[in-house]
Design a protein around this motif. Sequence first.
Motif, PDB file in Angstrom:
ATOM      1  N   TRP A  57     -88.684  86.697  27.786  1.00 49.49           N
ATOM      2  CA  TRP A  57     -88.491  87.332  29.369  1.00 49.49           C
ATOM      3  C   TRP A  57     -89.542  87.037  30.131  1.00 49.49           C
ATOM      4  O   TRP A  57     -88.382  87.464  31.035  1.00 49.49           O
ATOM      5  CB  TRP A  57     -87.807  89.087  28.711  1.00 49.49           C
ATOM      6  CG  TRP A  57     -88.353  89.693  28.297  1.00 49.49           C
ATOM      7  CD1 TRP A  57     -88.872  90.684  26.849  1.00 49.49           C
ATOM      8  CD2 TRP A  57     -89.747  90.375  28.728  1.00 49.49           C
ATOM      9  NE1 TRP A  57     -90.190  91.277  27.071  1.00 49.49           N
ATOM     10  CE2 TRP A  57     -90.823  91.652  28.118  1.00 49.49           C
ATOM     11  CE3 TRP A  57     -90.848  90.685  30.192  1.00 49.49           C
ATOM     12  CZ2 TRP A  57     -91.546  92.505  28.113  1.00 49.49           C
ATOM     13  CZ3 TRP A  57     -91.871  91.188  30.155  1.00 49.49           C
ATOM     14  CH2 TRP A  57     -92.656  92.077  29.254  1.00 49.49           C
ATOM     15  N   GLU A  58     -90.652  87.255  29.386  1.00 49.03           N
ATOM     16  CA  GLU A  58     -92.175  86.826  30.905  1.00 49.03           C
ATOM     17  C   GLU A  58     -92.026  85.314  31.127  1.00 49.03           C
ATOM     18  O   GLU A  58     -92.387  85.329  32.669  1.00 49.03           O
ATOM     19  CB  GLU A  58     -93.177  87.190  29.567  1.00 49.03           C
ATOM     20  CG  GLU A  58     -93.240  88.574  29.707  1.00 49.03           C
ATOM     21  CD  GLU A  58     -94.869  88.836  28.697  1.00 49.03           C
ATOM     22  OE1 GLU A  58     -96.056  89.183  29.679  1.00 49.03           O
ATOM     23  OE2 GLU A  58     -95.336  88.641  27.686  1.00 49.03           O
ATOM     24  N   ILE A  59     -91.063  84.556  30.765  1.00 54.20           N
ATOM     25  CA  ILE A  59     -91.157  83.698  31.403  1.00 54.20           C
ATOM     26  C   ILE A  59     -89.498  83.280  32.385  1.00 54.20           C
ATOM     27  O   ILE A  59     -88.905  82.295  32.715  1.00 54.20           O
ATOM     28  CB  ILE A  59     -91.123  82.580  30.577  1.00 54.20           C
ATOM     29  CG1 ILE A  59     -90.383  82.045  29.680  1.00 54.20           C
ATOM     30  CG2 ILE A  59     -92.828  82.077  30.700  1.00 54.20           C
ATOM     31  CD1 ILE A  59     -90.690  81.011  29.068  1.00 54.20           C
ATOM     32  N   ASP A  60     -88.708  84.390  32.425  1.00 47.68           N
ATOM     33  CA  ASP A  60     -87.967  85.116  33.307  1.00 47.68           C
ATOM     34  C   ASP A  60     -87.702  85.915  34.597  1.00 47.68           C
ATOM     35  O   ASP A  60     -87.169  86.494  34.565  1.00 47.68           O
ATOM     36  CB  ASP A  60     -86.537  84.942  32.550  1.00 47.68           C
ATOM     37  CG  ASP A  60     -85.559  85.365  32.510  1.00 47.68           C
ATOM     38  OD1 ASP A  60     -84.456  84.823  32.981  1.00 47.68           O
ATOM     39  OD2 ASP A  60     -84.528  86.439  32.170  1.00 47.68           O
ATOM     40  N   PRO A  61     -88.345  85.347  35.463  1.00 51.67           N
ATOM     41  CA  PRO A  61     -88.369  85.999  36.378  1.00 51.67           C
ATOM     42  C   PRO A  61     -86.921  86.707  36.820  1.00 51.67           C
ATOM     43  O   PRO A  61     -86.596  86.949  38.025  1.00 51.67           O
ATOM     44  CB  PRO A  61     -89.025  85.533  37.502  1.00 51.67           C
ATOM     45  CG  PRO A  61     -89.160  83.995  37.092  1.00 51.67           C
ATOM     46  CD  PRO A  61     -88.503  84.204  35.905  1.00 51.67           C
ATOM     47  N   GLU A  62     -85.615  85.689  36.540  1.00 57.61           N
ATOM     48  CA  GLU A  62     -84.144  86.211  36.758  1.00 57.61           C
ATOM     49  C   GLU A  62     -83.766  86.535  36.508  1.00 57.61           C
ATOM     50  O   GLU A  62     -82.479  87.315  36.943  1.00 57.61           O
ATOM     51  CB  GLU A  62     -83.535  84.475  37.340  1.00 57.61           C
ATOM     52  CG  GLU A  62     -83.800  83.529  38.024  1.00 57.61           C
ATOM     53  CD  GLU A  62     -85.353  82.550  37.493  1.00 57.61           C
ATOM     54  OE1 GLU A  62     -85.211  82.814  36.676  1.00 57.61           O
ATOM     55  OE2 GLU A  62     -85.766  82.502  38.265  1.00 57.61           O
ATOM     56  N   GLN A  63     -84.527  87.365  35.857  1.00 57.79           N
ATOM     57  CA  GLN A  63     -83.594  88.353  34.456  1.00 57.79           C
ATOM     58  C   GLN A  63     -83.137  89.396  35.733  1.00 57.79           C
ATOM     59  O   GLN A  63     -83.455  90.182  36.252  1.00 57.79           O
ATOM     60  CB  GLN A  63     -84.408  88.925  33.342  1.00 57.79           C
ATOM     61  CG  GLN A  63     -85.667  90.158  34.043  1.00 57.79           C
ATOM     62  CD  GLN A  63     -86.760  90.203  32.848  1.00 57.79           C
ATOM     63  OE1 GLN A  63     -86.543  91.370  32.035  1.00 57.79           O
ATOM     64  NE2 GLN A  63     -87.804  88.853  32.382  1.00 57.79           N
ATOM     65  N   PRO A  64     -82.132  90.432  35.233  1.00 61.79           N
ATOM     66  CA  PRO A  64     -81.259  91.118  35.632  1.00 61.79           C
ATOM     67  C   PRO A  64     -82.236  92.697  35.308  1.00 61.79           C
ATOM     68  O   PRO A  64     -83.351  92.619  34.680  1.00 61.79           O
ATOM     69  CB  PRO A  64     -80.575  92.079  35.123  1.00 61.79           C
ATOM     70  CG  PRO A  64     -80.201  90.269  34.125  1.00 61.79           C
ATOM     71  CD  PRO A  64     -81.253  89.931  33.757  1.00 61.79           C
ATOM     72  N   ARG A  65     -82.379  93.720  36.835  1.00 64.03           N
ATOM     73  CA  ARG A  65     -83.763  94.642  36.896  1.00 64.03           C
ATOM     74  C   ARG A  65     -82.885  96.072  36.203  1.00 64.03           C
ATOM     75  O   ARG A  65     -81.559  96.733  36.411  1.00 64.03           O
ATOM     76  CB  ARG A  65     -83.797  94.968  38.466  1.00 64.03           C
ATOM     77  CG  ARG A  65     -84.456  93.635  38.906  1.00 64.03           C
ATOM     78  CD  ARG A  65     -85.829  92.773  38.186  1.00 64.03           C
ATOM     79  NE  ARG A  65     -87.070  92.125  38.831  1.00 64.03           N
ATOM     80  CZ  ARG A  65     -87.260  90.540  38.826  1.00 64.03           C
ATOM     81  NH1 ARG A  65     -86.386  90.029  37.832  1.00 64.03           N
ATOM     82  NH2 ARG A  65     -88.175  90.863  39.370  1.00 64.03           N
ATOM     83  N   LEU A  66     -83.390  96.476  35.795  1.00 70.29           N
ATOM     84  CA  LEU A  66     -83.157  97.778  35.325  1.00 70.29           C
ATOM     85  C   LEU A  66     -83.307  99.141  36.101  1.00 70.29           C
ATOM     86  O   LEU A  66     -84.651  99.444  36.260  1.00 70.29           O
ATOM     87  CB  LEU A  66     -83.472  97.813  33.592  1.00 70.29           C
ATOM     88  CG  LEU A  66     -82.914  97.304  32.923  1.00 70.29           C
ATOM     89  CD1 LEU A  66     -83.510  97.260  31.291  1.00 70.29           C
ATOM     90  CD2 LEU A  66     -81.938  97.817  32.690  1.00 70.29           C
ATOM     91  N   ASN A  67     -83.474  99.775  36.796  1.00 67.14           N
ATOM     92  CA  ASN A  67     -83.949 100.269  38.487  1.00 67.14           C
ATOM     93  C   ASN A  67     -84.164 101.985  37.883  1.00 67.14           C
ATOM     94  O   ASN A  67     -84.092 101.969  38.719  1.00 67.14           O
ATOM     95  CB  ASN A  67     -82.841  99.934  39.749  1.00 67.14           C
ATOM     96  CG  ASN A  67     -83.044  98.378  39.987  1.00 67.14           C
ATOM     97  OD1 ASN A  67     -84.853  98.229  40.460  1.00 67.14           O
ATOM     98  ND2 ASN A  67     -82.329  98.209  40.556  1.00 67.14           N
ATOM     99  N   ARG A  68     -83.572 101.954  36.551  1.00 68.98           N
ATOM    100  CA  ARG A  68     -83.292 103.554  36.390  1.00 68.98           C
ATOM    101  C   ARG A  68     -84.551 103.118  35.633  1.00 68.98           C
ATOM    102  O   ARG A  68     -85.022 104.532  35.641  1.00 68.98           O
ATOM    103  CB  ARG A  68     -82.557 103.325  35.526  1.00 68.98           C
ATOM    104  CG  ARG A  68     -81.187 102.871  34.158  1.00 68.98           C
ATOM    105  CD  ARG A  68     -80.038 103.024  33.617  1.00 68.98           C
ATOM    106  NE  ARG A  68     -80.147 102.471  32.849  1.00 68.98           N
ATOM    107  CZ  ARG A  68     -79.470 101.362  31.904  1.00 68.98           C
ATOM    108  NH1 ARG A  68     -79.634 100.967  33.110  1.00 68.98           N
ATOM    109  NH2 ARG A  68     -79.141 100.798  31.050  1.00 68.98           N
ATOM    110  N   ALA A  69     -85.186 102.754  35.238  1.00 64.33           N
ATOM    111  CA  ALA A  69     -86.624 102.828  34.492  1.00 64.33           C
ATOM    112  C   ALA A  69     -87.386 103.628  35.156  1.00 64.33           C
ATOM    113  O   ALA A  69     -87.519 103.599  36.678  1.00 64.33           O
ATOM    114  CB  ALA A  69     -86.956 101.022  34.535  1.00 64.33           C
ATOM    115  N   SER A  70     -88.575 103.900  34.535  1.00 66.89           N
ATOM    116  CA  SER A  70     -89.711 104.830  35.470  1.00 66.89           C
ATOM    117  C   SER A  70     -90.279 104.123  36.424  1.00 66.89           C
ATOM    118  O   SER A  70     -91.192 102.568  35.624  1.00 66.89           O
ATOM    119  CB  SER A  70     -90.518 105.735  34.756  1.00 66.89           C
ATOM    120  OG  SER A  70     -91.875 104.769  33.609  1.00 66.89           O
TER     121      SER A  70
END
Length: 274
Positions: free
Chosen positions: A222-235
């Motif tokens: 996942w570190e070479i996947d900048p297009e991954q969905p963002r989990l905005n509810r994380a801290s």
Amino acid sequence: MSVDVEDYFQVWAFSDVVARESWDGYKLRVGETTRRCLDLFEEHNVKATFFTLGWVAERDPSLIRDIINGGHELASHGYDHTKVNQQTRLEFEADIRKTKAILENIAGRPVRGYRAAGFSIDKDTPWAHDALAEAGHQYSSSSHPIAHDHYGDANAAQTPFHPIAGSDFLEAPVATVNILGKRISTAGGGWFRASPLFVSNALIQRAANTLCGPVIFYFHPWEIDPEQPRLNRASAKSKLRHYINLQHMRPKLAKTLAKHPWQRIDQCLGLESA
């Protein structure tokens, strides 16, 4: 060179906002991103060790075969990324045996290596290495010997050692260096993404010159996947750790693959290749 094969929603930074029971509700990206890793390694003639979750292998067995067919080492990352120090010995034994069987049944060859989720083999799990050896593993790479808020012991060994008296079983820590009396990680992951490339490569070279054993580097697909969905509810802290410099990771990694020689962990440790 090693890769921890897990998807973006399975990381410890998000474990407080993404329940394991919900994992099947997320669209998997790990197959595509791990195959990007395979392509990158092929470009640079690198062979690596892939520490793979049993959960992922069950859902994408063709990925396991692609890893093997690329000449890489397949190793275990446990079934579902549960830390060792959050399991009893019996739970841990069941987890590693289940995962080993899943991987070996798909790959058709023995799985020798293991890496604990979150580098979580520590003083609270004195039975873990025994359990791994009894399950048929030959080595673990589950120690990150630095001071950290989630893992590590700054006084632990920095080079491979035999944690079980009278056994050939090895613990092979990921790479660290000593500078001005302080230990610094040069093992990859978020440390690598956050640092300027020239600093990271200088630290890798220093580790190669000073460690009495292999310089073990790791990263995640996942570190070479900048297009991954963002989990905005994380801290905010978790998001910073996870998302920092994702867009720069692949080119930095490519340059690092070209600059230093890399191979599978089993070969670095002198174990027979499958």
